[in-house]
Design a protein around this motif. Structure first.
Motif, PDB file in Angstrom:
ATOM      1  N   PRO A  37      40.870  31.597 -38.190  1.00 16.74           N
ATOM      2  CA  PRO A  37      41.338  32.008 -36.862  1.00 16.74           C
ATOM      3  C   PRO A  37      41.522  30.834 -35.906  1.00 16.74           C
ATOM      4  CG  PRO A  37      39.097  32.775 -37.256  1.00 16.74           C
ATOM      5  CD  PRO A  37      39.569  32.133 -38.510  1.00 16.74           C
ATOM      6  N   ASP A  38      40.837  29.726 -36.184  1.00 18.13           N
ATOM      7  CA  ASP A  38      40.979  28.520 -35.367  1.00 18.13           C
ATOM      8  C   ASP A  38      40.449  27.323 -36.173  1.00 18.13           C
ATOM      9  OD1 ASP A  38      38.072  27.958 -34.703  1.00 18.13           O
ATOM     10  OD2 ASP A  38      38.271  29.942 -33.802  1.00 18.13           O
ATOM     11  N   PRO A  39      40.726  26.103 -35.733  1.00 17.48           N
ATOM     12  CA  PRO A  39      40.327  24.919 -36.513  1.00 17.48           C
ATOM     13  C   PRO A  39      38.806  24.753 -36.691  1.00 17.48           C
ATOM     14  CG  PRO A  39      41.972  24.335 -34.861  1.00 17.48           C
ATOM     15  CD  PRO A  39      41.569  25.760 -34.592  1.00 17.48           C
ATOM     16  N   ALA A  40      38.021  25.361 -35.837  1.00 15.06           N
ATOM     17  CA  ALA A  40      36.560  25.205 -35.924  1.00 15.06           C
ATOM     18  C   ALA A  40      35.915  26.258 -36.830  1.00 15.06           C
ATOM     19  CB  ALA A  40      35.941  25.275 -34.532  1.00 15.06           C
ATOM     20  N   SER A  41      36.706  27.196 -37.347  1.00 20.92           N
ATOM     21  CA  SER A  41      36.171  28.291 -38.155  1.00 20.92           C
ATOM     22  C   SER A  41      36.526  28.105 -39.624  1.00 20.92           C
ATOM     23  CB  SER A  41      36.731  29.629 -37.671  1.00 20.92           C
ATOM     24  OG  SER A  41      36.359  29.856 -36.336  1.00 20.92           O
ATOM     25  N   HIS A  42      35.719  28.718 -40.482  1.00 25.40           N
ATOM     26  CA  HIS A  42      35.967  28.670 -41.925  1.00 25.40           C
ATOM     27  C   HIS A  42      36.800  29.858 -42.364  1.00 25.40           C
ATOM     28  CE1 HIS A  42      33.206  25.387 -42.321  1.00 25.40           C
ATOM     29  NE2 HIS A  42      32.229  26.091 -41.790  1.00 25.40           N
ATOM     30  N   MET A 135      28.661  37.531 -45.598  1.00 22.40           N
ATOM     31  CA  MET A 135      29.415  38.760 -45.797  1.00 22.40           C
ATOM     32  C   MET A 135      29.853  39.297 -44.432  1.00 22.40           C
ATOM     33  SD  MET A 135      28.325  42.432 -47.473  1.00 22.40           S
ATOM     34  CE  MET A 135      27.163  42.763 -46.156  1.00 22.40           C
ATOM     35  N   GLY A 136      28.985  39.235 -43.446  1.00 21.19           N
ATOM     36  CA  GLY A 136      29.343  39.669 -42.097  1.00 21.19           C
ATOM     37  C   GLY A 136      30.523  38.874 -41.553  1.00 21.19           C
ATOM     38  N   GLN A 137      30.537  37.570 -41.797  1.00 22.94           N
ATOM     39  CA  GLN A 137      31.669  36.752 -41.361  1.00 22.94           C
ATOM     40  C   GLN A 137      32.950  37.182 -42.088  1.00 22.94           C
ATOM     41  OE1 GLN A 137      29.517  33.033 -42.343  1.00 22.94           O
ATOM     42  NE2 GLN A 137      30.277  32.297 -40.355  1.00 22.94           N
ATOM     43  N   ILE A 138      32.835  37.424 -43.386  1.00 24.79           N
ATOM     44  CA  ILE A 138      33.990  37.839 -44.188  1.00 24.79           C
ATOM     45  C   ILE A 138      34.520  39.180 -43.691  1.00 24.79           C
ATOM     46  CG2 ILE A 138      34.686  38.607 -46.504  1.00 24.79           C
ATOM     47  CD1 ILE A 138      32.635  36.400 -47.546  1.00 24.79           C
ATOM     48  N   TRP A 144      39.664  41.310 -38.463  1.00 23.73           N
ATOM     49  CA  TRP A 144      40.512  40.550 -37.543  1.00 23.73           C
ATOM     50  C   TRP A 144      41.938  40.454 -38.092  1.00 23.73           C
ATOM     51  CZ3 TRP A 144      42.916  35.632 -37.491  1.00 23.73           C
ATOM     52  CH2 TRP A 144      43.280  35.162 -36.231  1.00 23.73           C
ATOM     53  N   PHE A 145      42.071  40.186 -39.407  1.00 20.26           N
ATOM     54  CA  PHE A 145      43.394  40.076 -40.023  1.00 20.26           C
ATOM     55  C   PHE A 145      44.093  41.426 -40.135  1.00 20.26           C
ATOM     56  CE2 PHE A 145      41.762  36.057 -41.996  1.00 20.26           C
ATOM     57  CZ  PHE A 145      42.687  35.207 -41.409  1.00 20.26           C
ATOM     58  N   ARG A 146      43.389  42.462 -40.521  1.00 19.76           N
ATOM     59  CA  ARG A 146      43.978  43.777 -40.793  1.00 19.76           C
ATOM     60  C   ARG A 146      44.127  44.626 -39.542  1.00 19.76           C
ATOM     61  NH1 ARG A 146      47.138  44.452 -44.060  1.00 19.76           N
ATOM     62  NH2 ARG A 146      47.360  42.247 -43.839  1.00 19.76           N
ATOM     63  N   ARG A 147      43.351  44.342 -38.535  1.00 13.14           N
ATOM     64  CA  ARG A 147      43.358  45.094 -37.278  1.00 13.14           C
ATOM     65  C   ARG A 147      43.261  46.610 -37.514  1.00 13.14           C
ATOM     66  NH1 ARG A 147      43.214  40.779 -34.362  1.00 13.14           N
ATOM     67  NH2 ARG A 147      44.870  39.261 -34.263  1.00 13.14           N
ATOM     68  N   ASP A 148      44.252  47.370 -37.113  1.00  9.15           N
ATOM     69  CA  ASP A 148      44.206  48.838 -37.224  1.00  9.15           C
ATOM     70  C   ASP A 148      44.247  49.337 -38.665  1.00  9.15           C
ATOM     71  OD1 ASP A 148      44.069  49.038 -34.495  1.00  9.15           O
ATOM     72  OD2 ASP A 148      46.224  49.428 -34.232  1.00  9.15           O
ATOM     73  N   GLN A 149      44.710  48.515 -39.588  1.00 10.15           N
ATOM     74  CA  GLN A 149      44.790  48.947 -40.985  1.00 10.15           C
ATOM     75  C   GLN A 149      43.479  48.680 -41.768  1.00 10.15           C
ATOM     76  OE1 GLN A 149      47.743  46.582 -40.458  1.00 10.15           O
ATOM     77  NE2 GLN A 149      48.883  48.270 -39.577  1.00 10.15           N
TER      78      GLN A 149
END
Length: 155
Positions: A37-42, A135-138, A144-149
């Motif tokens: 989601p941003d350069p500081a995240s995995h 797992m919580g991060q995943i 975040w990627f799928r949003r409403d789906q």
């Protein structure tokens, strides 16, 4: 120490981690699991590869006394979603086989982790907590990627 309680609790926890992580991966594309989601995240890929390294170091090397040399962490390496699912399945199978096969005296044997002696029982519980955190991060990234789906992975 209640061996049966610990074995059953750990088998349940690692089974849940496997199930929920794979359910999240089933919803994502190769591009999504490798994006941050941003350069500081995995990315999800980096998180799963980190878990794999940890499984190899703490379980394969620490408990099963197999050779393993942990490499540099957190270097982004593109991995297909199917490859990541296979890695999770292989790692969780190794953990579950280890748990099923542990003899009573093995639970209290020790390994050195960050210059501190820890029992295998302690390390297994620490791994369960550590993998649950990732797992919580995943799951968060999948949502975040799928949003409403996004489909919940709750059991």
């Amino acid at each position: 120490m209640n061996e049966a309680f610990n074995r059953n609790w750990l088998i349940g926890k690692f089974g849940e981690i496997r199930l929920r992580t794979v359910k999240a991966l089933d919803q994502l594309t190769d591009e999504e699991v490798n994006a941050s989601p941003d350069p500081a995240s995995h990315s999800i890929s980096a998180l799963i590869q980190h878990i794999h390294s940890n499984v190899q170091e703490r379980i394969a090397k620490g408990i099963l006394h197999r050779e393993y040399e942990r490499g540099i962490q957190w270097i982004p390496v593109f991995a297909a979603c199917d490859e990541l699912k296979r890695l999770i399945e292989d790692d969780m199978n190794l953990i579950l086989q280890t748990l099923h096969g542990m003899r009573p005296e093995q639970w209290l044997e020790t390994q050195i982790v960050r210059n501190k002696e820890r029992t295998h029982l302690d390390m297994l519980h620490q791994c369960a907590a550590h993998y649950s955190e990732h797992m919580g991060q995943i799951l968060y990234l999948a949502k975040w990627f799928r949003r409403d789906q996004y489909r919940s992975t709750s059991i």
